[in-house]
Design a protein around this motif. Structure first.
Motif, PDB file in Angstrom:
ATOM      1  N   MET A 170       0.463  -1.382  -0.199  1.00 57.83           N
ATOM      2  CA  MET A 170      -0.566   0.289  -0.119  1.00 57.83           C
ATOM      3  C   MET A 170       0.955   1.173  -0.116  1.00 57.83           C
ATOM      4  N   ALA A 171       0.377   2.478  -0.949  1.00 59.31           N
ATOM      5  CA  ALA A 171       0.903   3.632  -0.798  1.00 59.31           C
ATOM      6  C   ALA A 171       1.143   4.339   0.667  1.00 59.31           C
ATOM      7  N   ALA A 172       2.158   4.778   1.175  1.00 53.02           N
ATOM      8  CA  ALA A 172       1.945   5.334   2.360  1.00 53.02           C
ATOM      9  C   ALA A 172       1.793   6.791   2.717  1.00 53.02           C
ATOM     10  N   GLY A 173       0.863   6.938   3.206  1.00 57.56           N
ATOM     11  CA  GLY A 173       0.535   8.173   3.365  1.00 57.56           C
ATOM     12  C   GLY A 173       1.169   9.646   2.641  1.00 57.56           C
ATOM     13  N   HIS A 174       0.701  10.469   2.396  1.00 57.23           N
ATOM     14  CA  HIS A 174       1.684  11.564   1.509  1.00 57.23           C
ATOM     15  C   HIS A 174       3.259  11.050   1.002  1.00 57.23           C
ATOM     16  N   GLY A 175       2.889   9.899   0.308  1.00 57.69           N
ATOM     17  CA  GLY A 175       3.629   9.104   0.090  1.00 57.69           C
ATOM     18  C   GLY A 175       4.826   9.580  -2.126  1.00 57.69           C
ATOM     19  N   PRO A 176       5.776   8.593  -2.503  1.00 55.15           N
ATOM     20  CA  PRO A 176       5.014   9.159  -3.914  1.00 55.15           C
ATOM     21  C   PRO A 176       4.677   7.916  -4.800  1.00 55.15           C
TER      22      PRO A 176
END
Length: 222
Positions: A170-176
Motif C-alpha cells: 500500500m502507498a504510505a500517506g504523503h508518499g510518492p
C-alpha cells in the motif's frame, strides 16, 4: 638335460635375492647438505626475547554494518526478502520507504467472504521479481542502526513503485506512490484483485507494521 639346466637357473635366481637384500640393509644412508639442513647448535642462554613491533596503523573499532553516512548506490547482494518491502543483507534490515508493508502473516478477506494469505503472496511476488539479484539502495534519513529506510531499485526499476502498482503493498500517506496505487486498484492487481479499494483484513489478521515501534511512532513510516 633340460631339467638340470632349469634347476641350475632356478638356483642362481633364488640365490641372488638374499645377496641383494643383505646389500640394501647394510648400505649406509647418505647425508645431504648437513650444514644447511641440520639446525645450528644454539645455547639457550644466548636467546633473547625482544618486544613485538608496533602496529603499522591504529586499529579502530569496527563500523556498524550498512552504508556509510551520505552513501548512495549502496549494493545489497542476494538480499533475503522477509516481506514485500523488507530486505535483509549483511546484517542490516532495509525497509522500503514510501510504502505500507503487508506482513507475511497477514490474511485478507475476499469478495465471497473467504480469507486468503495475501501477505505470503505479496512476499512471494517480490522474491520472484528479484530472483536473488543485486539491489542498489539510497538510504533515507540519517542513522547507522540495524534497520534502515531506503529507496531501492533493481536496475532502473524502483522496488517500491513496482510493489504498489502491482498491488502487493500500500502507498504510505504523503508518499510518492499514490498514482501507482490507483493504477493497481483500477486494474485489480494483487491485494485489489477482489475489486476492493481498500483490502479488508481477515478477522484474525495481525496489525501491519513497517519499522520498530519507536521509529513508527516518530513518524518515520512514510
Amino acid at each position: 638335460m633340460r631339467v638340470l639346466r632349469f634347476v641350475s637357473l632356478l638356483g642362481l635366481l633364488l640365490g641372488s635375492v638374499p645377496a641383494v637384500s643383505a646389500q640394501s640393509q647394510t648400505a649406509p644412508a647418505r647425508t645431504i647438505a648437513p650444514d644447511v639442513v641440520a639446525p645450528p647448535a644454539v645455547d639457550p642462554e644466548e636467546i633473547e626475547r625482544v618486544a613485538p613491533r608496533a602496529p603499522l596503523s591504529e586499529i579502530g573499532p569496527a563500523r556498524p554494518p550498512g552504508p556509510l553516512a551520505g552513501q548512495t548506490d549502496w549494493r545489497l547482494a542476494r538480499p533475503l526478502v522477509t516481506a514485500a518491502g523488507r530486505l535483509e543483507a549483511g546484517g542490516v534490515t532495509v525497509v522500503l520507504a514510501g510504502i505500507d508493508i503487508v506482513e507475511p502473516e497477514r490474511r485478507c478477506r475476499g469478495r465471497d467472504g473467504s480469507d486468503w494469505p495475501c501477505g505470503m503472496r505479496a512476499r512471494t511476488a517480490l522474491r520472484g521479481f528479484l530472483r536473488g539479484r543485486t539491489v542498489a539502495c539510497d538510504p533515507v534519513g540519517e542513522g547507522d542502526g540495524a534497520v534502515r529506510r531506503a529507496t531501492c531499485r533493481l536496475g532502473t526499476r524502483d522496488l517500491g513503485a513496482w510493489l504498489v502498482e502491482n498491488g502487493w503493498a500500500m502507498a504510505a500517506g504523503h508518499g510518492p506512490y499514490a498514482d501507482a496505487q490507483r493504477r493497481a486498484i483500477d486494474n485489480r492487481r494483487g491485494l485489489f484483485a477482489q475489486g476492493r479499494g481498500n483490502p479488508a483484513p481477515a478477522a484474525d489478521a495481525p496489525p501491519v507494521s513497517i519499522l520498530p515501534a519507536g521509529e513508527a511512532a516518530s513518524g518515520l513510516g512514510g
